[in-house]
Scaffold this active site. Structure first.
Site, PDB file in Angstrom:
ATOM      1  N   GLU A  80       0.856  -1.193   0.000  1.00 49.18           N
ATOM      2  CA  GLU A  80       0.000   0.000   0.000  1.00 49.18           C
ATOM      3  C   GLU A  80       0.892   1.243   0.000  1.00 49.18           C
ATOM      4  O   GLU A  80       1.906   1.266   0.696  1.00 49.18           O
ATOM      5  CB  GLU A  80      -0.926  -0.022   1.233  1.00 49.18           C
ATOM      6  CG  GLU A  80      -1.825   1.189   1.410  1.00 49.18           C
ATOM      7  CD  GLU A  80      -2.685   1.511   0.187  1.00 49.18           C
ATOM      8  OE1 GLU A  80      -3.490   0.666  -0.231  1.00 49.18           O
ATOM      9  OE2 GLU A  80      -2.553   2.627  -0.347  1.00 49.18           O
ATOM     10  N   ASP A 107       5.170   1.804  -4.263  1.00 55.38           N
ATOM     11  CA  ASP A 107       4.461   1.489  -5.506  1.00 55.38           C
ATOM     12  C   ASP A 107       4.701   0.021  -5.889  1.00 55.38           C
ATOM     13  O   ASP A 107       5.847  -0.432  -6.020  1.00 55.38           O
ATOM     14  CB  ASP A 107       5.000   2.410  -6.609  1.00 55.38           C
ATOM     15  CG  ASP A 107       4.211   2.320  -7.902  1.00 55.38           C
ATOM     16  OD1 ASP A 107       3.632   1.248  -8.193  1.00 55.38           O
ATOM     17  OD2 ASP A 107       4.187   3.319  -8.629  1.00 55.38           O
ATOM     18  N   ASP A 130      -8.162   1.321  -7.683  1.00 60.01           N
ATOM     19  CA  ASP A 130      -8.829   2.611  -7.948  1.00 60.01           C
ATOM     20  C   ASP A 130      -9.367   2.604  -9.379  1.00 60.01           C
ATOM     21  O   ASP A 130      -8.603   2.362 -10.318  1.00 60.01           O
ATOM     22  CB  ASP A 130      -7.840   3.759  -7.763  1.00 60.01           C
ATOM     23  CG  ASP A 130      -7.393   3.870  -6.305  1.00 60.01           C
ATOM     24  OD1 ASP A 130      -8.259   3.981  -5.430  1.00 60.01           O
ATOM     25  OD2 ASP A 130      -6.175   3.806  -6.067  1.00 60.01           O
ATOM     26  N   LYS A 134     -12.961   8.328 -15.226  1.00 59.04           N
ATOM     27  CA  LYS A 134     -12.990   9.243 -16.375  1.00 59.04           C
ATOM     28  C   LYS A 134     -12.032   8.751 -17.454  1.00 59.04           C
ATOM     29  O   LYS A 134     -10.915   8.328 -17.147  1.00 59.04           O
ATOM     30  CB  LYS A 134     -12.550  10.648 -15.945  1.00 59.04           C
ATOM     31  CG  LYS A 134     -13.553  11.333 -15.045  1.00 59.04           C
ATOM     32  CD  LYS A 134     -13.133  12.756 -14.778  1.00 59.04           C
ATOM     33  CE  LYS A 134     -14.107  13.398 -13.810  1.00 59.04           C
ATOM     34  NZ  LYS A 134     -13.513  14.470 -13.050  1.00 59.04           N
ATOM     35  N   ASP A 166     -15.695  -2.965  -8.978  1.00 64.40           N
ATOM     36  CA  ASP A 166     -17.123  -2.661  -9.140  1.00 64.40           C
ATOM     37  C   ASP A 166     -17.324  -1.632 -10.245  1.00 64.40           C
ATOM     38  O   ASP A 166     -18.359  -0.974 -10.303  1.00 64.40           O
ATOM     39  CB  ASP A 166     -17.760  -2.188  -7.825  1.00 64.40           C
ATOM     40  CG  ASP A 166     -17.141  -0.906  -7.306  1.00 64.40           C
ATOM     41  OD1 ASP A 166     -16.170  -0.399  -7.916  1.00 64.40           O
ATOM     42  OD2 ASP A 166     -17.633  -0.392  -6.282  1.00 64.40           O
ATOM     43  N   THR A 203     -15.026  -5.364   2.130  1.00 63.51           N
ATOM     44  CA  THR A 203     -14.358  -4.243   2.812  1.00 63.51           C
ATOM     45  C   THR A 203     -15.295  -3.034   2.820  1.00 63.51           C
ATOM     46  O   THR A 203     -16.323  -3.036   2.154  1.00 63.51           O
ATOM     47  CB  THR A 203     -13.064  -3.854   2.067  1.00 63.51           C
ATOM     48  OG1 THR A 203     -13.422  -3.464   0.734  1.00 63.51           O
ATOM     49  CG2 THR A 203     -12.070  -4.988   2.020  1.00 63.51           C
ATOM     50  N   GLU A 206     -15.905  -1.885  -0.696  1.00 65.20           N
ATOM     51  CA  GLU A 206     -16.904  -2.663  -1.445  1.00 65.20           C
ATOM     52  C   GLU A 206     -18.310  -2.375  -0.917  1.00 65.20           C
ATOM     53  O   GLU A 206     -19.254  -2.230  -1.680  1.00 65.20           O
ATOM     54  CB  GLU A 206     -16.602  -4.160  -1.342  1.00 65.20           C
ATOM     55  CG  GLU A 206     -17.625  -4.989  -2.114  1.00 65.20           C
ATOM     56  CD  GLU A 206     -17.348  -6.487  -2.114  1.00 65.20           C
ATOM     57  OE1 GLU A 206     -16.456  -6.935  -1.381  1.00 65.20           O
ATOM     58  OE2 GLU A 206     -18.039  -7.195  -2.860  1.00 65.20           O
TER      59      GLU A 206
HETATM   60  C1  LIG Z   1      -9.894   1.625  -3.834  1.00 65.24           C
HETATM   61  S1  LIG Z   1      -8.681   1.182  -2.703  1.00 65.24           S
HETATM   62  C2  LIG Z   1      -9.104  -0.504  -2.323  1.00 65.24           C
HETATM   63  C3  LIG Z   1      -8.551  -0.956  -1.002  1.00 65.24           C
HETATM   64  C4  LIG Z   1      -8.815  -2.422  -0.637  1.00 65.24           C
HETATM   65  N1  LIG Z   1      -8.171  -3.345  -1.556  1.00 65.24           N
HETATM   66  C5  LIG Z   1     -10.284  -2.738  -0.549  1.00 65.24           C
HETATM   67  O1  LIG Z   1     -10.759  -3.620  -1.271  1.00 65.24           O
HETATM   68  O2  LIG Z   1     -10.951  -2.112   0.272  1.00 65.24           O
HETATM   69  C6  LIG Z   1      -7.232   0.962  -3.759  1.00 65.24           C
HETATM   70  C7  LIG Z   1      -5.930   1.102  -2.991  1.00 65.24           C
HETATM   71  O3  LIG Z   1      -4.830   0.825  -3.866  1.00 65.24           O
HETATM   72  C8  LIG Z   1      -3.741   1.663  -3.480  1.00 65.24           C
HETATM   73  N2  LIG Z   1      -2.828   1.758  -4.652  1.00 65.24           N
HETATM   74  C9  LIG Z   1      -3.106   2.339  -5.839  1.00 65.24           C
HETATM   75  N3  LIG Z   1      -2.056   2.235  -6.668  1.00 65.24           N
HETATM   76  C10 LIG Z   1      -1.081   1.562  -5.993  1.00 65.24           C
HETATM   77  C11 LIG Z   1       0.239   1.175  -6.317  1.00 65.24           C
HETATM   78  N4  LIG Z   1       0.772   1.439  -7.522  1.00 65.24           N
HETATM   79  N5  LIG Z   1       0.963   0.507  -5.393  1.00 65.24           N
HETATM   80  C12 LIG Z   1       0.424   0.231  -4.171  1.00 65.24           C
HETATM   81  N6  LIG Z   1      -0.818   0.600  -3.791  1.00 65.24           N
HETATM   82  C13 LIG Z   1      -1.572   1.252  -4.695  1.00 65.24           C
HETATM   83  C14 LIG Z   1      -4.418   2.973  -3.116  1.00 65.24           C
HETATM   84  O4  LIG Z   1      -3.623   3.782  -2.277  1.00 65.24           O
HETATM   85  C15 LIG Z   1      -5.693   2.491  -2.425  1.00 65.24           C
HETATM   86  O5  LIG Z   1      -5.531   2.387  -1.042  1.00 65.24           O
END
Ligand SMILES: C[S@@+](CC[C@H](N)C(=O)[O-])C[C@H]1O[C@@H](n2cnc3c(N)ncnc32)[C@H](O)[C@@H]1O
Length: 224
Positions: A80, A107, A130, A134, A166, A203, A206
């Site tokens: 994360e 990352d 994420d 858009k 989703d 989560t 979701e």
């Molecule tokens: C929409 S959240 C979903 C969190 C969790 N997986 C859930 O189902 O509730 C997506 C997460 O991915 C993380 N994220 C996005 N790009 C990433 C990357 N390149 N490396 C690590 N984490 C990343 C974001 O910071 C965010 O916390």
């Protein structure tokens, strides 16, 4: 492979709460793995040999926690970029005395490229990446052909990749990637979604989507 300059996230850290900040200060040393561009010895960071699950973009790690509790026989590497979520996750790991989760705050693209040895992962989870809905932001989506190329080398031969989203347009994009990729296959068959795995934790992210009547699309993939 060239490092991607467009990130799939925006650093929107804001302030850490006291509890998140003290978790990072006190527990990172116990459960955190600092990023460095060299291959990890996964056995030595967990102190044992066990199946490894890479959980990508864990947020506050609700799903990672539940899975790790139910499967003490597995090791979980939670990735994360966002530190407040990791503060919450660290507090939870400590309060449950879990010894099968380690965290990297970086990352995932760099982590896959530099830290994860080939054929070392039993499963990869990407739950609710994420959506970047858009069109002008689609280039930011984490799941694209580059990450597929990396993941196919990291999974072991019977490894599984589980994805959930989703966002219908993202799900269609993932389906297209699977249709073009000869090395990672959709185990539900061409153009099909998988049933929701019974073990996948709902989560907060979701749950919010479900309350908005969003449909959830699951993929379960393996190597060909
Ligand atoms: C929409 S959240 C979903 C969190 C969790 N997986 C859930 O189902 O509730 C997506 C997460 O991915 C993380 N994220 C996005 N790009 C990433 C990357 N390149 N490396 C690590 N984490 C990343 C974001 O910071 C965010 O916390």
């Amino acid at each position: 492979m060239a490092r991607r300059s467009i990130k799939s996230y925006v650093k929107r850290e804001g302030r850490l709460t006291k509890s998140q900040s003290s978790a990072l200060d006190n527990y990172w040393v116990k459960y955190g793995v600092n990023y460095s561009p060299t291959a990890l010895n996964l056995e030595s960071i967990f102190g044992r040999r066990a199946p490894i699950i890479l959980d990508i973009g864990v947020g506050a790690g609700e799903s990672t926690i539940n899975h790790a509790l139910i499967h003490p026989e597995n090791n979980y590497l939670a990735i994360e970029v966002h530190r407040p979520g990791l503060g919450r996750l660290l507090n939870k790991i400590e309060s449950l005395s879990l010894n099968n989760i380690k965290i990297i705050n970086h990352d995932v693209i760099d982590i896959l490229e530099k830290q994860i040895p080939n054929r070392s992962l039993n499963q990869i989870f990407i739950f609710f990446p994420d959506p970047w809905p858009k069109k002008k932001h689609h280039k930011r989506r984490l799941i694209n052909s580059d990450i597929f190329m990396l993941m196919k080398d990291k999974l072991n031969l019977h490894g599984r990749l589980h994805i959930a989203t989703d966002c219908l347009n993202y799900a269609e994009h993932i389906n297209e990637l699977l249709n073009c990729n000869l090395e990672i296959i959709n185990l539900a068959g061409k153009d099909n979604f998988s049933p929701r795995p019974v073990w996948r934790t709902e989560t907060r992210y979701e749950h919010r989507g479900i309350k908005l009547s969003n449909k959830v699309y699951d993929f379960c993939c393996g190597l060909s």
